[in-house]
Design an enzyme around this catalytic site. Sequence first.
Site, short mmCIF file in Angstrom:
data_model
loop_
_atom_site.label_atom_id
_atom_site.label_comp_id
_atom_site.label_asym_id
_atom_site.label_seq_id
_atom_site.Cartn_x
_atom_site.Cartn_y
_atom_site.Cartn_z
N LYS A 48 0.79 -1.23 0.00
CA LYS A 48 0.00 0.00 0.00
C LYS A 48 0.82 1.28 0.00
O LYS A 48 0.35 2.34 0.42
CB LYS A 48 -1.01 0.02 1.16
CG LYS A 48 -1.84 -1.23 1.33
CD LYS A 48 -2.33 -1.84 0.04
CE LYS A 48 -3.38 -1.00 -0.66
NZ LYS A 48 -3.68 -1.63 -2.01
N ARG A 106 8.92 -7.14 -9.12
CA ARG A 106 8.51 -6.43 -7.91
C ARG A 106 8.35 -7.35 -6.73
O ARG A 106 8.14 -8.56 -6.88
CB ARG A 106 7.26 -5.63 -8.18
CG ARG A 106 6.02 -6.48 -8.36
CD ARG A 106 4.96 -5.93 -7.45
NE ARG A 106 3.63 -6.36 -7.81
CZ ARG A 106 2.61 -6.30 -6.96
NH1 ARG A 106 2.78 -5.84 -5.75
NH2 ARG A 106 1.42 -6.72 -7.31
N HIS A 108 7.31 -7.29 -2.15
CA HIS A 108 7.00 -6.60 -0.88
C HIS A 108 7.90 -7.15 0.24
O HIS A 108 7.68 -6.85 1.41
CB HIS A 108 5.56 -6.84 -0.45
CG HIS A 108 4.51 -6.11 -1.24
ND1 HIS A 108 4.67 -4.83 -1.69
CD2 HIS A 108 3.24 -6.47 -1.60
CE1 HIS A 108 3.56 -4.44 -2.32
NE2 HIS A 108 2.68 -5.43 -2.28
N SER A 138 -4.66 2.79 4.27
CA SER A 138 -4.82 2.17 2.96
C SER A 138 -4.89 0.65 3.08
O SER A 138 -5.71 -0.01 2.43
CB SER A 138 -3.65 2.59 2.06
OG SER A 138 -3.82 2.07 0.76
P1 A3P Z 1 -5.04 4.78 -0.91
O1 A3P Z 1 -5.68 3.54 -0.39
O2 A3P Z 1 -4.56 5.68 0.18
O3 A3P Z 1 -5.88 5.52 -1.90
P2 A3P Z 1 -0.21 -0.31 -3.71
O4 A3P Z 1 -0.21 -0.16 -5.20
O5 A3P Z 1 1.16 -0.42 -3.11
O6 A3P Z 1 -1.15 -1.38 -3.28
O7 A3P Z 1 -0.73 1.07 -3.11
C1 A3P Z 1 -2.08 1.47 -3.26
C2 A3P Z 1 -2.21 2.90 -2.82
O8 A3P Z 1 -1.58 3.75 -3.80
C3 A3P Z 1 -3.66 3.34 -2.72
O9 A3P Z 1 -3.70 4.34 -1.70
C4 A3P Z 1 -3.87 3.92 -4.12
O10 A3P Z 1 -4.97 4.78 -4.24
C5 A3P Z 1 -2.56 4.66 -4.29
N1 A3P Z 1 -2.28 5.00 -5.68
C6 A3P Z 1 -2.34 4.21 -6.77
N2 A3P Z 1 -2.07 4.90 -7.88
C7 A3P Z 1 -1.80 6.18 -7.49
C8 A3P Z 1 -1.46 7.39 -8.19
N3 A3P Z 1 -1.34 7.42 -9.51
N4 A3P Z 1 -1.28 8.51 -7.45
C9 A3P Z 1 -1.41 8.50 -6.11
N5 A3P Z 1 -1.74 7.39 -5.40
C10 A3P Z 1 -1.94 6.25 -6.09
#
Ligand code: A3P
Length: 295
Positions: A48, A106, A108, A138
Amino acid sequence: APTPELSKDVKLKEVSGILLQAATADSWSKIQTFEAKPDDLLICTYPKSGTTWIQEIVDMIEQNGDVEKCQRAIIQHRHPFIEWARPPQPSGVEKANTMTAPRILRTHLPTQLLPPSFWEKNCKFLYVARNAKDCMVSYYHFQRMSQVLPDPGTWEEYFETFINGKVSWGSWFDHVKGWWKIRDKHQILFIFYEDIKRDPKHEIQKVMQFMGKNLDEAVLDKIVQETSFEKMKENPMTNRSTVPKSVMDQSISPFMRKGTVGDWKNHFTVAQNERFDEIYREKMKGTSIRFSMEL
Ligand code: A3P
């Protein structure tokens, strides 16, 4: 009588004290013996922290800003997820093994669980960190909608679970500290979600240089636009809209949820915030890493 909703009963499994998805833990030896190649670029994040965002940025850079090429596949398929396993589908390791070099992968995983081959081959690592409070919020919403991660319980319950690192991929604190500590010992570009949000062009430029690419201003501007939250939320190749409801139920909470810095303020009570800050000081003692909690 209507069939009652199946309540999800997902169990995680520990590997060296870190909780992981059971299928990942079950194929651990295959993951540990993964063979990296010297020209691999590994995107590393705690869950996240903007993984999908940086993946799209990296792919846009790799494709020289060609949007069509970035539409070739959903983002989950473009960069194999090393520790991902979901039999009978091909695992992350299997997908990576069939990919031609130079590969972008990728993970984690925390540093101590990374397949050793990545260190031995002196690969490039791109680490993206996000502040703990927004990460927690998140992750909470993600666990509500994900059908392959445990139910987060109430926000109050999740607060304890997250602080104690009892989530998949372990403690945020240890993850971030671990990668930060070794950032100068390997080829690691360490960047922050909040900085990408504040000045995307600047951060994208850093990533571009790290990847050994050189793109025009106009291309960089295009990448900034195409990787905005608004664009990626509408883009079926990045918004997870093709993932079945049995894996992610986006009617509960969308994958592209808010994409902001500081949403924690809408979730943390004053008391929780004070307690978190106290625990944070304790757990982050001795590290020089600094996060922005708002823009
Ligand atoms: P939120 O839940 O705070 O909206 P991951 O890809 O590591 O799972 O992370 C997901 C988080 O990154 C989510 O946060 C998502 O909305 C945010 N995210 C994805 N694309 C994004 C972008 N282009 N700009 C900003 N945040 C983004």
